[in-house]
Motif scaffolding. Sequence first.
Motif, PDB file in Angstrom:
ATOM      1  N   PHE A  86       0.836  -1.199   0.000  1.00  0.00           N
ATOM      2  CA  PHE A  86       0.000   0.000   0.000  1.00  0.00           C
ATOM      3  C   PHE A  86       0.869   1.247   0.000  1.00  0.00           C
ATOM      4  CE2 PHE A  86      -2.670  -3.078   2.403  1.00  0.00           C
ATOM      5  CZ  PHE A  86      -3.763  -3.096   1.555  1.00  0.00           C
ATOM      6  N   GLN A  87       0.381   2.273  -0.679  1.00  0.00           N
ATOM      7  CA  GLN A  87       0.956   3.603  -0.579  1.00  0.00           C
ATOM      8  C   GLN A  87      -0.194   4.580  -0.357  1.00  0.00           C
ATOM      9  OE1 GLN A  87       1.875   1.731  -3.441  1.00  0.00           O
ATOM     10  NE2 GLN A  87       0.679   2.602  -5.085  1.00  0.00           N
ATOM     11  N   ASN A  88       0.148   5.820  -0.071  1.00  0.00           N
ATOM     12  CA  ASN A  88      -0.861   6.862   0.168  1.00  0.00           C
ATOM     13  C   ASN A  88      -1.852   6.448   1.264  1.00  0.00           C
ATOM     14  OD1 ASN A  88       0.254   8.469  -1.939  1.00  0.00           O
ATOM     15  ND2 ASN A  88      -0.856   7.223  -3.417  1.00  0.00           N
ATOM     16  N   TRP A  89      -1.320   5.857   2.323  1.00  0.00           N
ATOM     17  CA  TRP A  89      -2.166   5.430   3.438  1.00  0.00           C
ATOM     18  C   TRP A  89      -2.669   6.656   4.177  1.00  0.00           C
ATOM     19  CZ3 TRP A  89      -0.101   2.164   8.144  1.00  0.00           C
ATOM     20  CH2 TRP A  89      -1.155   1.838   8.978  1.00  0.00           C
ATOM     21  N   ASP A  90      -3.967   6.870   4.101  1.00  0.00           N
ATOM     22  CA  ASP A  90      -4.639   7.991   4.777  1.00  0.00           C
ATOM     23  C   ASP A  90      -5.338   7.415   6.000  1.00  0.00           C
ATOM     24  OD1 ASP A  90      -6.478   9.903   5.645  1.00  0.00           O
ATOM     25  OD2 ASP A  90      -6.983  10.554   3.611  1.00  0.00           O
ATOM     26  N   ARG A  91      -4.724   7.586   7.148  1.00  0.00           N
ATOM     27  CA  ARG A  91      -5.270   7.012   8.376  1.00  0.00           C
ATOM     28  C   ARG A  91      -6.568   7.681   8.803  1.00  0.00           C
ATOM     29  NH1 ARG A  91       0.065   6.605   8.129  1.00  0.00           N
ATOM     30  NH2 ARG A  91       1.178   4.838   9.038  1.00  0.00           N
ATOM     31  N   THR A  92      -6.720   8.966   8.512  1.00  0.00           N
ATOM     32  CA  THR A  92      -7.941   9.691   8.881  1.00  0.00           C
ATOM     33  C   THR A  92      -9.150   9.131   8.149  1.00  0.00           C
ATOM     34  OG1 THR A  92      -6.656  11.692   9.286  1.00  0.00           O
ATOM     35  CG2 THR A  92      -9.035  11.964   8.987  1.00  0.00           C
ATOM     36  N   SER A  93      -8.999   8.887   6.859  1.00  0.00           N
ATOM     37  CA  SER A  93     -10.107   8.377   6.049  1.00  0.00           C
ATOM     38  C   SER A  93     -10.082   6.862   5.910  1.00  0.00           C
ATOM     39  CB  SER A  93     -10.085   9.017   4.659  1.00  0.00           C
ATOM     40  OG  SER A  93     -10.276  10.409   4.765  1.00  0.00           O
ATOM     41  N   SER A  94      -9.124   6.211   6.530  1.00  0.00           N
ATOM     42  CA  SER A  94      -9.003   4.746   6.515  1.00  0.00           C
ATOM     43  C   SER A  94      -9.003   4.185   5.093  1.00  0.00           C
ATOM     44  CB  SER A  94     -10.121   4.098   7.333  1.00  0.00           C
ATOM     45  OG  SER A  94     -10.101   4.552   8.653  1.00  0.00           O
ATOM     46  N   LYS A  95      -8.113   4.739   4.276  1.00  0.00           N
ATOM     47  CA  LYS A  95      -7.998   4.253   2.901  1.00  0.00           C
ATOM     48  C   LYS A  95      -6.528   4.209   2.508  1.00  0.00           C
ATOM     49  CE  LYS A  95      -8.410   8.806   0.852  1.00  0.00           C
ATOM     50  NZ  LYS A  95      -9.182   9.733   0.072  1.00  0.00           N
ATOM     51  N   ALA A  96      -6.240   3.365   1.521  1.00  0.00           N
ATOM     52  CA  ALA A  96      -4.881   3.262   0.989  1.00  0.00           C
ATOM     53  C   ALA A  96      -4.949   2.749  -0.439  1.00  0.00           C
ATOM     54  CB  ALA A  96      -4.030   2.332   1.852  1.00  0.00           C
ATOM     55  N   GLU A  97      -3.938   3.108  -1.206  1.00  0.00           N
ATOM     56  CA  GLU A  97      -3.830   2.662  -2.596  1.00  0.00           C
ATOM     57  C   GLU A  97      -2.965   1.410  -2.650  1.00  0.00           C
ATOM     58  OE1 GLU A  97      -2.241   4.318  -6.910  1.00  0.00           O
ATOM     59  OE2 GLU A  97      -1.984   5.559  -5.127  1.00  0.00           O
ATOM     60  N   MET A  98      -3.456   0.396  -3.338  1.00  0.00           N
ATOM     61  CA  MET A  98      -2.737  -0.862  -3.460  1.00  0.00           C
ATOM     62  C   MET A  98      -1.997  -0.929  -4.789  1.00  0.00           C
ATOM     63  SD  MET A  98      -4.228  -4.689  -3.074  1.00  0.00           S
ATOM     64  CE  MET A  98      -4.546  -5.063  -4.782  1.00  0.00           C
ATOM     65  N   GLY A  99      -0.838  -1.580  -4.763  1.00  0.00           N
ATOM     66  CA  GLY A  99      -0.096  -1.776  -5.994  1.00  0.00           C
ATOM     67  C   GLY A  99       0.807  -2.986  -5.878  1.00  0.00           C
ATOM     68  N   ALA A 100       1.213  -3.527  -7.008  1.00  0.00           N
ATOM     69  CA  ALA A 100       2.102  -4.686  -7.018  1.00  0.00           C
ATOM     70  C   ALA A 100       2.867  -4.722  -8.331  1.00  0.00           C
ATOM     71  CB  ALA A 100       1.302  -5.978  -6.856  1.00  0.00           C
ATOM     72  N   ILE A 101       4.054  -5.272  -8.258  1.00  0.00           N
ATOM     73  CA  ILE A 101       4.898  -5.482  -9.435  1.00  0.00           C
ATOM     74  C   ILE A 101       5.504  -6.876  -9.303  1.00  0.00           C
ATOM     75  CG2 ILE A 101       7.025  -4.795 -10.578  1.00  0.00           C
ATOM     76  CD1 ILE A 101       5.679  -2.360 -10.934  1.00  0.00           C
ATOM     77  N   LEU A 102       5.387  -7.671 -10.341  1.00  0.00           N
ATOM     78  CA  LEU A 102       5.983  -9.011 -10.322  1.00  0.00           C
ATOM     79  C   LEU A 102       6.945  -9.170 -11.494  1.00  0.00           C
ATOM     80  CD1 LEU A 102       3.135 -11.581  -9.575  1.00  0.00           C
ATOM     81  CD2 LEU A 102       4.851 -10.682  -8.017  1.00  0.00           C
ATOM     82  N   SER A 103       7.967  -9.964 -11.280  1.00  0.00           N
ATOM     83  CA  SER A 103       8.880 -10.333 -12.348  1.00  0.00           C
ATOM     84  C   SER A 103       8.079 -10.966 -13.488  1.00  0.00           C
ATOM     85  CB  SER A 103       9.907 -11.342 -11.823  1.00  0.00           C
ATOM     86  OG  SER A 103      10.592 -11.950 -12.887  1.00  0.00           O
ATOM     87  N   ARG A 104       8.460 -10.649 -14.697  1.00  0.00           N
ATOM     88  CA  ARG A 104       7.756 -11.188 -15.869  1.00  0.00           C
ATOM     89  C   ARG A 104       7.777 -12.717 -15.888  1.00  0.00           C
ATOM     90  NH1 ARG A 104       9.549 -10.109 -21.843  1.00  0.00           N
ATOM     91  NH2 ARG A 104      11.246  -9.096 -20.741  1.00  0.00           N
ATOM     92  N   ASP A 105       8.776 -13.312 -15.282  1.00  0.00           N
ATOM     93  CA  ASP A 105       8.869 -14.774 -15.219  1.00  0.00           C
ATOM     94  C   ASP A 105       7.717 -15.395 -14.427  1.00  0.00           C
ATOM     95  OD1 ASP A 105      11.245 -14.602 -16.630  1.00  0.00           O
ATOM     96  OD2 ASP A 105      12.498 -14.745 -14.834  1.00  0.00           O
ATOM     97  N   PHE A 106       7.006 -14.583 -13.649  1.00  0.00           N
ATOM     98  CA  PHE A 106       5.955 -15.109 -12.783  1.00  0.00           C
ATOM     99  C   PHE A 106       4.570 -14.560 -13.124  1.00  0.00           C
ATOM    100  CE2 PHE A 106       9.954 -15.690 -10.692  1.00  0.00           C
ATOM    101  CZ  PHE A 106       9.862 -17.004 -10.278  1.00  0.00           C
ATOM    102  N   TRP A 107       4.434 -13.965 -14.292  1.00  0.00           N
ATOM    103  CA  TRP A 107       3.121 -13.522 -14.748  1.00  0.00           C
ATOM    104  C   TRP A 107       2.289 -14.742 -15.140  1.00  0.00           C
ATOM    105  CZ3 TRP A 107       4.386  -8.987 -18.645  1.00  0.00           C
ATOM    106  CH2 TRP A 107       4.929  -7.913 -17.943  1.00  0.00           C
ATOM    107  N   SER A 108       1.010 -14.622 -15.026  1.00  0.00           N
ATOM    108  CA  SER A 108       0.039 -15.616 -15.502  1.00  0.00           C
ATOM    109  C   SER A 108       0.045 -16.931 -14.733  1.00  0.00           C
ATOM    110  CB  SER A 108       0.251 -15.912 -16.998  1.00  0.00           C
ATOM    111  OG  SER A 108       0.146 -14.723 -17.736  1.00  0.00           O
ATOM    112  N   ASP A 109       0.637 -16.962 -13.555  1.00  0.00           N
ATOM    113  CA  ASP A 109       0.607 -18.171 -12.738  1.00  0.00           C
ATOM    114  C   ASP A 109      -0.226 -17.997 -11.474  1.00  0.00           C
ATOM    115  OD1 ASP A 109       2.208 -19.740 -14.422  1.00  0.00           O
ATOM    116  OD2 ASP A 109       4.045 -18.920 -13.565  1.00  0.00           O
ATOM    117  N   GLY A 110      -0.923 -16.867 -11.358  1.00  0.00           N
ATOM    118  CA  GLY A 110      -1.762 -16.624 -10.195  1.00  0.00           C
ATOM    119  C   GLY A 110      -1.029 -16.064  -8.988  1.00  0.00           C
ATOM    120  N   TYR A 111       0.273 -15.836  -9.108  1.00  0.00           N
ATOM    121  CA  TYR A 111       1.033 -15.303  -7.976  1.00  0.00           C
ATOM    122  C   TYR A 111       0.581 -13.887  -7.598  1.00  0.00           C
ATOM    123  CZ  TYR A 111       4.273 -19.220  -8.452  1.00  0.00           C
ATOM    124  OH  TYR A 111       4.827 -20.475  -8.505  1.00  0.00           O
TER     125      TYR A 111
END
Length: 178
Positions: A86-111
Amino acid sequence: MQSFPVLHTKRLTLTALKSEDRDSLLSIFSDPHVTYYDGGKVMKTATQAQHYISAFKDVTSISTTNTIRWGVRLKETMELIGTAGFQNWDRTSSKAEMGAILSRDFWSDGYGLEAAKAVINYGFRHMHLHKIYAQTIENNRAAVKRLEQLGFQKEGTFRDHVYLRKQYYHVLVYSLFQ
């Protein structure tokens, strides 16, 4: 939070990033296919990878950056295959932005889905988030598909919101509520 949380799934372990992850992180983030929809900027040096690790490596970084970034590892070997959190964690409003990056070797396997589910669960249960949101460039069909598989609903579109590769792109905003 006294120690960096460790998350476990069937095939993955999500942990704090460590200095010894530098070369793996550089390999992942230096691939232009991996960063294509994430600003398009590739990591070029081990120093950049070390700065990334230093920014997110321990529990104190969470409060100073409003970000929690896990290293996504294969459970059996502990090989680093990406990052999620998570980034942009706003504790007052109890929200955060989720993100992820995976190595291309592990795309399409459900990881990616597996890691995202663990991160979402942690956000709702331990960070007490009311809302988790994600943003992606409209053309990133794989990210849109994954967000919808995770139950995210499209909230809207920021038109011509990001300028990359000499053109503007629309950005889609998706949200998930507890």
